[in-house]
Design an enzyme around this catalytic site. Structure first.
Site, PDB file in Angstrom:
ATOM      1  N   ASP A  11       0.824  -1.200   0.000  1.00  0.00           N
ATOM      2  CA  ASP A  11       0.000   0.000   0.000  1.00  0.00           C
ATOM      3  C   ASP A  11       0.864   1.258   0.000  1.00  0.00           C
ATOM      4  O   ASP A  11       1.959   1.276   0.555  1.00  0.00           O
ATOM      5  CB  ASP A  11      -0.892  -0.014   1.245  1.00  0.00           C
ATOM      6  CG  ASP A  11      -2.080   0.924   1.127  1.00  0.00           C
ATOM      7  OD1 ASP A  11      -2.361   1.394   0.013  1.00  0.00           O
ATOM      8  OD2 ASP A  11      -2.737   1.173   2.156  1.00  0.00           O
ATOM      9  N   ASN A  31       1.624   3.448  -2.859  1.00  0.00           N
ATOM     10  CA  ASN A  31       2.321   3.924  -4.055  1.00  0.00           C
ATOM     11  C   ASN A  31       1.846   5.314  -4.475  1.00  0.00           C
ATOM     12  O   ASN A  31       2.651   6.211  -4.762  1.00  0.00           O
ATOM     13  CB  ASN A  31       2.119   2.953  -5.220  1.00  0.00           C
ATOM     14  CG  ASN A  31       2.839   1.640  -5.020  1.00  0.00           C
ATOM     15  OD1 ASN A  31       3.806   1.552  -4.283  1.00  0.00           O
ATOM     16  ND2 ASN A  31       2.351   0.603  -5.670  1.00  0.00           N
ATOM     17  N   ARG A  91       0.158   7.595  -2.651  1.00  0.00           N
ATOM     18  CA  ARG A  91       0.439   8.613  -1.640  1.00  0.00           C
ATOM     19  C   ARG A  91       1.913   8.988  -1.639  1.00  0.00           C
ATOM     20  O   ARG A  91       2.276  10.151  -1.438  1.00  0.00           O
ATOM     21  CB  ARG A  91       0.012   8.103  -0.258  1.00  0.00           C
ATOM     22  CG  ARG A  91      -1.474   8.268   0.010  1.00  0.00           C
ATOM     23  CD  ARG A  91      -1.910   7.521   1.250  1.00  0.00           C
ATOM     24  NE  ARG A  91      -2.093   6.100   0.966  1.00  0.00           N
ATOM     25  CZ  ARG A  91      -2.398   5.199   1.880  1.00  0.00           C
ATOM     26  NH1 ARG A  91      -2.520   5.557   3.147  1.00  0.00           N
ATOM     27  NH2 ARG A  91      -2.577   3.936   1.548  1.00  0.00           N
ATOM     28  N   ARG A  97       0.792   9.607  -9.988  1.00  0.00           N
ATOM     29  CA  ARG A  97       0.575   8.340  -9.284  1.00  0.00           C
ATOM     30  C   ARG A  97       1.286   7.175  -9.976  1.00  0.00           C
ATOM     31  O   ARG A  97       1.798   6.265  -9.317  1.00  0.00           O
ATOM     32  CB  ARG A  97      -0.923   8.040  -9.190  1.00  0.00           C
ATOM     33  CG  ARG A  97      -1.663   8.900  -8.184  1.00  0.00           C
ATOM     34  CD  ARG A  97      -3.156   8.572  -8.168  1.00  0.00           C
ATOM     35  NE  ARG A  97      -3.412   7.192  -7.783  1.00  0.00           N
ATOM     36  CZ  ARG A  97      -3.555   6.782  -6.522  1.00  0.00           C
ATOM     37  NH1 ARG A  97      -3.425   7.642  -5.530  1.00  0.00           N
ATOM     38  NH2 ARG A  97      -3.824   5.516  -6.269  1.00  0.00           N
ATOM     39  N   GLU A 104     -11.307  -4.838  -6.592  1.00  0.00           N
ATOM     40  CA  GLU A 104     -11.852  -3.488  -6.410  1.00  0.00           C
ATOM     41  C   GLU A 104     -11.054  -2.424  -7.183  1.00  0.00           C
ATOM     42  O   GLU A 104     -11.550  -1.316  -7.413  1.00  0.00           O
ATOM     43  CB  GLU A 104     -11.873  -3.117  -4.923  1.00  0.00           C
ATOM     44  CG  GLU A 104     -12.868  -3.909  -4.081  1.00  0.00           C
ATOM     45  CD  GLU A 104     -12.353  -5.296  -3.694  1.00  0.00           C
ATOM     46  OE1 GLU A 104     -11.126  -5.548  -3.835  1.00  0.00           O
ATOM     47  OE2 GLU A 104     -13.175  -6.126  -3.264  1.00  0.00           O
ATOM     48  N   ASN A 105      -9.827  -2.758  -7.591  1.00  0.00           N
ATOM     49  CA  ASN A 105      -8.989  -1.758  -8.258  1.00  0.00           C
ATOM     50  C   ASN A 105      -9.487  -1.359  -9.642  1.00  0.00           C
ATOM     51  O   ASN A 105      -9.054  -0.343 -10.205  1.00  0.00           O
ATOM     52  CB  ASN A 105      -7.541  -2.261  -8.374  1.00  0.00           C
ATOM     53  CG  ASN A 105      -6.789  -2.216  -7.065  1.00  0.00           C
ATOM     54  OD1 ASN A 105      -5.798  -2.922  -6.882  1.00  0.00           O
ATOM     55  ND2 ASN A 105      -7.237  -1.387  -6.129  1.00  0.00           N
ATOM     56  N   ARG A 112       1.385  -5.162   6.016  1.00  0.00           N
ATOM     57  CA  ARG A 112       0.743  -4.102   5.238  1.00  0.00           C
ATOM     58  C   ARG A 112       1.503  -2.801   5.466  1.00  0.00           C
ATOM     59  O   ARG A 112       1.821  -2.438   6.593  1.00  0.00           O
ATOM     60  CB  ARG A 112      -0.720  -3.907   5.629  1.00  0.00           C
ATOM     61  CG  ARG A 112      -1.363  -2.798   4.778  1.00  0.00           C
ATOM     62  CD  ARG A 112      -2.852  -2.760   4.858  1.00  0.00           C
ATOM     63  NE  ARG A 112      -3.363  -1.776   3.902  1.00  0.00           N
ATOM     64  CZ  ARG A 112      -4.579  -1.785   3.396  1.00  0.00           C
ATOM     65  NH1 ARG A 112      -5.428  -2.736   3.745  1.00  0.00           N
ATOM     66  NH2 ARG A 112      -4.974  -0.858   2.537  1.00  0.00           N
TER      67      ARG A 112
END
Length: 238
Positions: free
Chosen positions: A16, A18, A20, A29, A63-64, A184
């Site tokens: 998690d 990338n 941000r 992004r 969900e991506n 995570r």
């Protein structure tokens, strides 16, 4: 006398942060995802050298697909590039690659590339590297249950004969050990539909580091924390 340090056999990672990471640096992004892909290759080598036998990473969730189209296309192109360039590295480092998730939604060229890479590396005896693409824990369980339902409909199986072992054998990670440790990154403390069945007794470790900043030292800290845990299964100390 201090007990020896235990290296978890199977480590899973939710990569998690990338986007941000890129935003904090004033970058697009997609630059965060590109840097994240480079970190994957480095951590795979580090994990192998440390004695980890299985590494599973969450690359693209079910969900991506709801992300903006340009970002989804960029992620898919990153995956294409990895599939094309990783064969030589896998041969050199004896890596066995397996993609988990529902591959049917992926473009046909990507499906072919995945199948080719899996076939070419299936006999490799080094670290087993699982990449979760179009993966969701609930979706995986639904697909597995449907497969068992088809066997029942065909008269090959009775409902009362279904066991946990049969369910485990019907999902994407069939034949793999459950993860000992799930990491995570970037401060979130949830598992986000990742390895729901397999993670029943998995130790969880959360770090503030964004994935592009994740290092061997961060992995070492996670393993140190794992070693400080008192693991209990069914009330018995593991």
């Amino acid at each position: 006398m201090e007990t020896d340090r235990v290296i978890p056999q199977h480590v899973a990672i939710i990569m998690d942060g990338n986007g941000r990471w890129a935003k904090a640096k004033g970058l697009p992004r997609n630059m965060g995802h590109a840097q994240g892909a480079r970190v994957v290759e480095r951590i795979l080598e580090d994990a192998d050298h440390m004695g980890i036998r299985y590494l599973t990473v969450y690359a693209f969730s079910t969900e991506n697909w709801s992300r903006p189209d340009p970002e989804v296309k960029a992620l898919m192109n990153l995956l294409r590039t990895y599939m094309k360039t990783s064969l030589a590295k896998c041969a050199k480092n004896n890596v066995c690659i397996r993609v988990i998730g529902d591959k049917s939604r992926l473009d046909e060229d990507l499906q072919r590339a995945i199948a080719g890479l899996e076939e070419a590396t299936k006999e490799n005896t080094g670290i087993h590297f699982q990449i979760a693409i179009n993966y969701g824990g609930r979706d995986e369980i639904v697909r597995g249950v449907r497969a068992l339902g088809e066997r029942i409909a065909a008269g090959e199986l009775r409902p009362e004969e279904i066991t946990e072992q049969m369910i485990a054998a019907s999902i994407d990670t069939a034949g793999l050990p459950d993860p000992d440790l799930l990491i995570r990154t970037c401060g979130e403390e949830r598992i986000s539909n990742f390895l729901l069945w397999q993670g029943a007794y998995t130790e969880l470790y959360f770090t503030q580091a964004a994935w592009p900043d994740f290092t061997k030292e961060e992995l070492e800290r996670a393993i140190d924390a794992y070693n400080r845990r008192e693991r209990r299964y069914g009330g018995l100390k593991g």
